[in-house]
Scaffold this active site. Structure first.
Site, PDB file in Angstrom:
ATOM      1  N   ASP A 105      -4.185   7.173  36.246  1.00 36.78           N
ATOM      2  CA  ASP A 105      -5.604   6.978  35.944  1.00 36.78           C
ATOM      3  C   ASP A 105      -6.301   8.321  36.206  1.00 36.78           C
ATOM      4  OD1 ASP A 105      -8.078   5.968  35.296  1.00 36.78           O
ATOM      5  OD2 ASP A 105      -7.863   4.135  36.481  1.00 36.78           O
ATOM      6  N   GLU A 162     -16.821   0.048  36.823  1.00 33.81           N
ATOM      7  CA  GLU A 162     -15.918   0.337  37.949  1.00 33.81           C
ATOM      8  C   GLU A 162     -16.588   0.057  39.302  1.00 33.81           C
ATOM      9  OE1 GLU A 162     -13.251   3.678  37.439  1.00 33.81           O
ATOM     10  OE2 GLU A 162     -13.870   3.883  35.360  1.00 33.81           O
TER      11      GLU A 162
END
Ligand code: BGC
Length: 601
Positions: A299, A493
């Site tokens: 990521d 997020e």
């Protein structure tokens, strides 16, 4: 059409022979560069060709200016052409987060976020949305999508709850698989196919509240004016292995069966060990036990964040099984670190070549070596009326009717006057949520589409008057019907992690204000997760959870006026109070609305 560069692009060679041939010609520097995925706004295009960089991404909001399809194609094509100029001419992969349509690109159709698709319970619909998303993404030159999210979120305080299809493993498996089939089509190398990514491997939805150590820094450009400690996102999943596998691994088995070729590692930990550094989970489980043939991508700066010492971070993560490193600032230094690690033997040449082999194999299977030309002839497919109709279908199927007293819904076509209140009624940005045009989303007319208010006006009976006051202060007499649209402001997020999911006080006050001015009150919630609404519920006659419906939210008017019937079912349990989070069903009193609940009209 295939252009030959030596025999590297000879499609008659077997795949593994072509890969071995390529690897045999690559220098150590080129092998290292092939494993780099660099953010487009952090690299000069020229460097892509000079170094033979393997992949480029547009993270959330890394858009061309002006942000339109033609400029997207030009931006991506510039990078592609640069890669083709490299010594071996190996094509790049270009990746984006097309997580609800090609959502960074202005003019693309924005579908409901996955939480809504979970409520629609329609795998075929998800497959068709995957296909339509692939078409719009492909047409802009992009061949790799960082989607779908296969999280099985267990705590709705998580800012990524809406990216998950639901809290149930079987539902996520079924819909995740359908999404991948849609994106990749029958053949990932075919025209209009886009590579899917199963993310975030794995158990990102199982982290324990309060275990996240990440603190988001002050970034005024993002509107983040003070440090934000994450609460759930990037935390630690504290589970025994049997439960971990049972709850969180199954969607990956389904994804592998659907032919997914890339997997993104999760920022989270399992029992204290970062997934990016987890040899057992990345290599022994995913690659060896499950036989995953593709590559594992980190990521965003997940390698850097796995250890305080940058060299140890690179060594640990590549050895654990990361094949491609997603990087931004200082990407060149991070590339050098891997080079040094291989020279010193801290990462074996064999491990590096395994990573390169996996990456090249995926590139070949995606047909990148055969599709060396790009074309603007398909740009009109972006935002097409077919795709907008599909999004409308998804909006209609995903809305969940939670309460409908006094037969409030559907509204009669001959109602003389309707009061509409709340900013969420007339705002494309609010109805799309995070991951839309910008990483965190934005409020306002950020892209083309139809708001709820526009939908109501378009479908209202000829005599009907629709008054809209965002703050609910209407002039004149009371009306029979009031519709209040409230919810969450966009986030993404860990910046969307919340300790308290109660409806904001000013929104509760707005509901009260409109209640006093109408006989029948309908509340439409636009949110990325269930919100605590128990207190206000007795004053609401009809309650609709519309999730984050996207650019075609106007289609909700079809449900409101009865041109379509409600069919959505909750894909998350709806708690009565924060005391019931995260385990509403385990409490004696039971949740406000159970998993699977949804009325029809
Ligand atoms: C997110 C990923 C995303 C990546 C690239 C990260 O912050 O966790 O889901 O794919 O950024 O934009």
């Amino acid at each position: 059409m295939s252009i030959k560069i030596d025999n590297l692009n000879d499609p008659t060679d077997s795949l593994s022979a072509r890969v071995s041939d390529l690897i045999g010609r690559m220098t150590l520097e080129e092998k290292v560069a092939q494993t780099m995925l660099v953010a487009v706004n952090h690299i000069e295009t020229q460097a892509i060709g000079d170094l033979g960089i393997g992949a480029i991404l547009s993270g959330g909001g890394a858009n061309p200016e002006p942000n339109n399809p033609a400029n997207w194609l030009a931006m991506v094509d510039g990078c592609r052409q640069a890669a083709l100029q490299s010594r071996l001419g190996i094509p790049i992969l270009y990746g984006v987060d097309a997580v609800h349509g090609h959502n960074n690109m202005r003019g693309a159709v924005i579908y409901p976020h996955n939480i809504g698709l979970g409520a629609a319970r329609d795998a075929d619909l998800v497959r068709r949305i995957g296909r339509a998303t692939a078409v719009e993404t492909y047409v802009s030159g992009v061949r790799w999508d960082f989607a779908p999210t296969l999280a099985v979120p267990q705590d709705i305080r998580w800012g990524r709850t809406f990216e998950g299809f639901g809290e149930d493993t079987a539902l996520v498996s079924e819909l995740g698989r359908a999404y991948i089939e849609g994106l990749q089509g029958d053949d990932p190398a075919a025209e209009f196919s886009v590579l899917a990514t199963a993310k975030h491997y794995f158990a990102d939805g199982g982290t324990t509240y309060g275990t996240a150590e990440f603190v988001f820094p002050v970034v005024p450009e993002l509107g983040v004016m003070e440090e934000v400690p994450f609460l759930v996102d990037q935390g630690d999943t504290r589970l025994d292995e049997a439960t971990l596998r049972k709850v969180h691994l199954a969607p990956y088995l389904a994804a592998l069966r659907a032919g997914v070729l890339t997997v993104m590692a999760s920022f989270s930990k399992w029992n204290g060990v970062k997934l990016h550094a987890h040899h057992y989970l990345l290599t022994e489980l995913l690659k060896e036990e499950l036989g995953f043939p593709g590559f594992v991508v980190s990521d965003w700066e997940g390698v850097r964040d796995s250890h305080l010492d940058p060299y140890t971070a690179v060594v640990t993560c590549y050895n654990a099984g990361i094949d491609m490193n997603m990087v931004s600032f200082g990407w060149h230094e991070k590339m050098e670190l891997l080079h040094t690690a291989v020279q010193k033997g801290d990462v074996s040449l064999e491990r590096l070549e395994d990573a390169v082999c996996r990456i090249l194999t995926v590139k070949l299977r995606a047909g990148l070596f055969e599709q060396l030309e790009s074309s603007d002839r398909y740009l009109p497919l972006i935002g097409s009326s077919e795709h907008r109709a599909l999004a409308r279908e998804a909006v209609v199927k995903s809305a969940v009717l939670l309460k409908n007293e006094k037969q409030t819904l559907p509204l009669p076509q001959d109602a003389p006057r309707i009061l509409v209140a709340g900013a969420w009624a007339d705002d494309i940005g609010l109805q799309c949520g995070g991951w839309t045009i910008a990483w965190q989303g934005e409020i306002g007319p950020i892209t083309s589409g139809t708001t709820i208010l526009e939908g109501l006006r378009a479908q209202a009976g000829p005599e009907m008057v629709i008054d809209f006051e965002p703050d609910g202060r209407f002039d004149g007499e009371r009306a029979a019907y009031g519709i209040v649209c409230v919810g969450e402001t966009p986030y993404a997020e860990g910046l969307g992690d919340r300790a308290n999911l109660a409806l904001d006080a000013d929104q509760a006050a707005l509901i009260e204000r409109v209640r006093a001015q109408c006989d029948y009150l309908i509340v439409v919630l636009i949110s990325g997760r269930p919100l605590i609404i128990s207190e206000g519920l007795p004053y609401i006659d009809a309650l609709v959870a519309a999730w984050l419906p996207g650019s075609e939210a106007g289609a909700l008017a079809e449900l409101i006026f009865g041109k379509a019937t409600f069919s959505g079912k909750l894909s998350y349990t709806w708690p009565r109070s924060m005391d019931q989070v995260p385990t509403a069903c385990a409490k004696e009193e039971g949740p406000l609305f159970p998993y699977g609940f949804g009325l029809t009209t």
